[in-house]
Design an enzyme around this catalytic site. Sequence first.
Site, PDB file in Angstrom:
ATOM      1  CD  GLN A  44      -3.342   0.638   2.178  1.00 13.85           C
ATOM      2  OE1 GLN A  44      -3.137   1.117   3.275  1.00 13.85           O
ATOM      3  NE2 GLN A  44      -4.351  -0.154   1.732  1.00 13.85           N
ATOM      4  CG  PHE A  45       1.244   4.039   1.854  1.00 11.60           C
ATOM      5  CD1 PHE A  45       1.209   5.446   1.419  1.00 11.60           C
ATOM      6  CD2 PHE A  45       0.159   3.634   2.422  1.00 11.60           C
ATOM      7  CE1 PHE A  45       0.066   6.329   1.190  1.00 11.60           C
ATOM      8  CE2 PHE A  45      -1.006   4.443   2.308  1.00 11.60           C
ATOM      9  CZ  PHE A  45      -0.884   5.750   1.789  1.00 11.60           C
TER      10      PHE A  45
ATOM     11  CG  ASP B 289       6.469   5.435   4.318  1.00 11.26           C
ATOM     12  OD1 ASP B 289       7.226   6.049   4.869  1.00 11.26           O
ATOM     13  OD2 ASP B 289       5.640   5.431   3.151  1.00 11.26           O
TER      14      ASP B 289
ATOM     15  CB  ILE C 145       7.987  -2.249   1.259  1.00 11.80           C
ATOM     16  CG1 ILE C 145       8.182  -3.421   0.429  1.00 11.80           C
ATOM     17  CG2 ILE C 145       9.264  -1.548   1.719  1.00 11.80           C
ATOM     18  CD1 ILE C 145       8.957  -2.952  -0.973  1.00 11.80           C
TER      19      ILE C 145
ATOM     20  N   PRO D  77       8.058  -5.294   6.403  1.00 13.38           N
ATOM     21  CG  PRO D  77       6.027  -5.420   7.600  1.00 13.38           C
ATOM     22  CD  PRO D  77       6.810  -4.567   6.799  1.00 13.38           C
TER      23      PRO D  77
ATOM     24  CG  HIS E 285       0.845   7.343   5.046  1.00 12.23           C
ATOM     25  ND1 HIS E 285       0.980   7.639   6.242  1.00 12.23           N
ATOM     26  CD2 HIS E 285       0.173   6.410   4.744  1.00 12.23           C
ATOM     27  CE1 HIS E 285       0.133   6.869   6.893  1.00 12.23           C
ATOM     28  NE2 HIS E 285      -0.544   5.935   6.112  1.00 12.23           N
TER      29      HIS E 285
END
Length: 699
Positions: A442-443, A445, A447, A449, A489
């Site tokens: 989604q963002f 920031d 990524i 995990p 974000h």
Amino acid sequence: MAEMEQVKERKTTKKRGIDRAVLLKAYALMCTARRMAETYDENREICSKYVHSTSRGHEAIQLAAGLQLKAWDYASLYYRDESILLAIGMQPYELMLQLMAKRDDPFSGGRSYYGHPSLKREGFPIIPHQSSATGMQAIPATGMAQGIAYLESQNLLNTKQKPVVLCSLGDGSVTEGEVAEAFQMAVLKQMPIIYLVQDNGWGISATGDEMRAMDAYEYAAGFKGMQRMRVDGSEFSDSYEGMKKAIAYVRKNRAPILVHATCPLLGHHTSGVRREWYRGEDLEAHQKDDPIAKLEHYLKKHGETEKTLSDIRKEAAEKVKHDYEQALASADPDTTEFDSHEFAPTPITEETGLRAPKGAEKIIMVDAALHAVDEILRKHPEALFYGQDVGRRLGGVFREAATLAEKYGDHRVFNTPIQEAYIVGSTAGMSAVGAKPIVEIQFADYIWPGINQLVEELSKSCYLSKGKFPIQSLIRVPIGAYGGGGPYHSGSVESTLLTIRGIKVVYPSNAADMKGLLKASFYDPNPVVLLEHKGLYWSKVPGTLDAKTPEPDEDYMIPLGKARVVLEASQDKIESGESAVIITYGMGVYWAKEASKSFAGQVEILDLRTLNPLDWKGVKESVLRHNRAFVLTEEPLMNSFAESLAGRIQRECFRYLDAPVWTLGAANLPAVPLNVDLEKMMLPNAEKVAQALNELLRY
């Protein structure tokens, strides 16, 4: 399935309906596995050169599983699973080639550890590459099951075969969070997968009591829809009957099951962590459950003679001795091929289609991406798109998937749980079975995990399998600051991604490039991370109107690794030595365009478009044309890709430079602040670029 959950520790006095041939084959393979382990210990100088582990103590459950897999099944194995490999038909010689890192190692050509298979051979189950990070295999394996379920739903598989996925795990690995993500998705989507957990009560030196509050069977009860079974993994007949039921259940019901098998650990954890260092009396207790002794007792009780068993042991020992000597004498790898198979060859090597068809309307970047995915889904039934909030109700937080679920159905375009690791790692499994995933984080920031899967499972697969398992994976990542997005974000992560070898990183700056690069990324057989700047999506950020372009046609594709000159300097400024090239990408293109207005004819702007592979030829040509270079990025500058590129330019073009290589990026701070004025202070902008450019041109 209540009877499955009741399968506890059974006595073996009652003869099961297992053919004699199967029982004797299992005994022969057990003897083979034991003799292999003994041979490795007897030849420690040779066999412990590279760390290895064996299946001693786990032979019964592993053979019970391997002997019942079909050629159309899939398996994800862990490093102790040599007996499964023997059961499916691998020869000791072949496994020993990997043990000694030999040229003809059938899995990796000497690149990966013993017991790390990657097998694509007719008549055998498919075993994609997986890493040594225990538990990580659960996600790619579940991705395989999800891919199979999807392809079956589209009538793209032979529906008579009903393939299953066997995911083998050690008990210690089940405490990993990524295993929980896999279990969650398996029950949520009802996938055809067997999680075989081999529980010997040990991690390395930590016991089960130290590491967990419950065993895997008890843990799996928390995943509604996960069928469970316990078997005595040291007893072949119990293991065989249990695996027979588990496989039959998954073939019929296309739903997951967990098989918990208790086993003794009779060998070393690995050759580098030896049992005598810390096991003590525990080893004696485990020895009482030796699967070979138990099977010998069972066979004799049911009529087999000592001579029959003795002959089998002798034949196994001779086979292992012969194969060991053959492997020892085999060739080492050709060192000139050490760097082969970093990537699989891509079919997209030339720009195709029309970039600006006659009469084409201008579109914004987010629509270019949407249209590209729409065209892919329409053309390729094996393609699917998933991630957080990309499904029917919202169509992505940036509306980048709007209408797709309505057009193609919730089975092709759907929401996932908040599981970045699963979103990334499942694509490895999808690719292995022939599905073609497009996924979204989604963002940028968020990524992090997913980085473990990206590094360990995706990036290394092609190289370590010597090209057998490249992973076709298109991972879309909205990135960058767009005015008030704040610290979680607005981040830029490309430099981190570029330290991961074996993946490609693409960064379009306008609608036409977005469509052409997204299409090429989909057709690339390697993992591609597509970074999509949020501030360019709608061209609402001042100065970004040029991100809107005429929409290319459906056939338009841009080969990865080709930069584009978006602004040329005048020839007279070049000849008089008054010009410079700004090398940039993403939002940097628009800062550079605005700044260049103050330097008429003096500036060339090179949009890299792809950061890996890098168009070094294009970069070098531009630098030599102007003799001044300026590398511009949105990231904090310290230790960044931009600084690395500037260093390479300085090193390889030094004799031609009229000035130091200039760099400009964000301030070296850990996050982008929320307040828009603070954000402006941190980030580059056209004014800062112009000031730096003025200094460069004064040299």
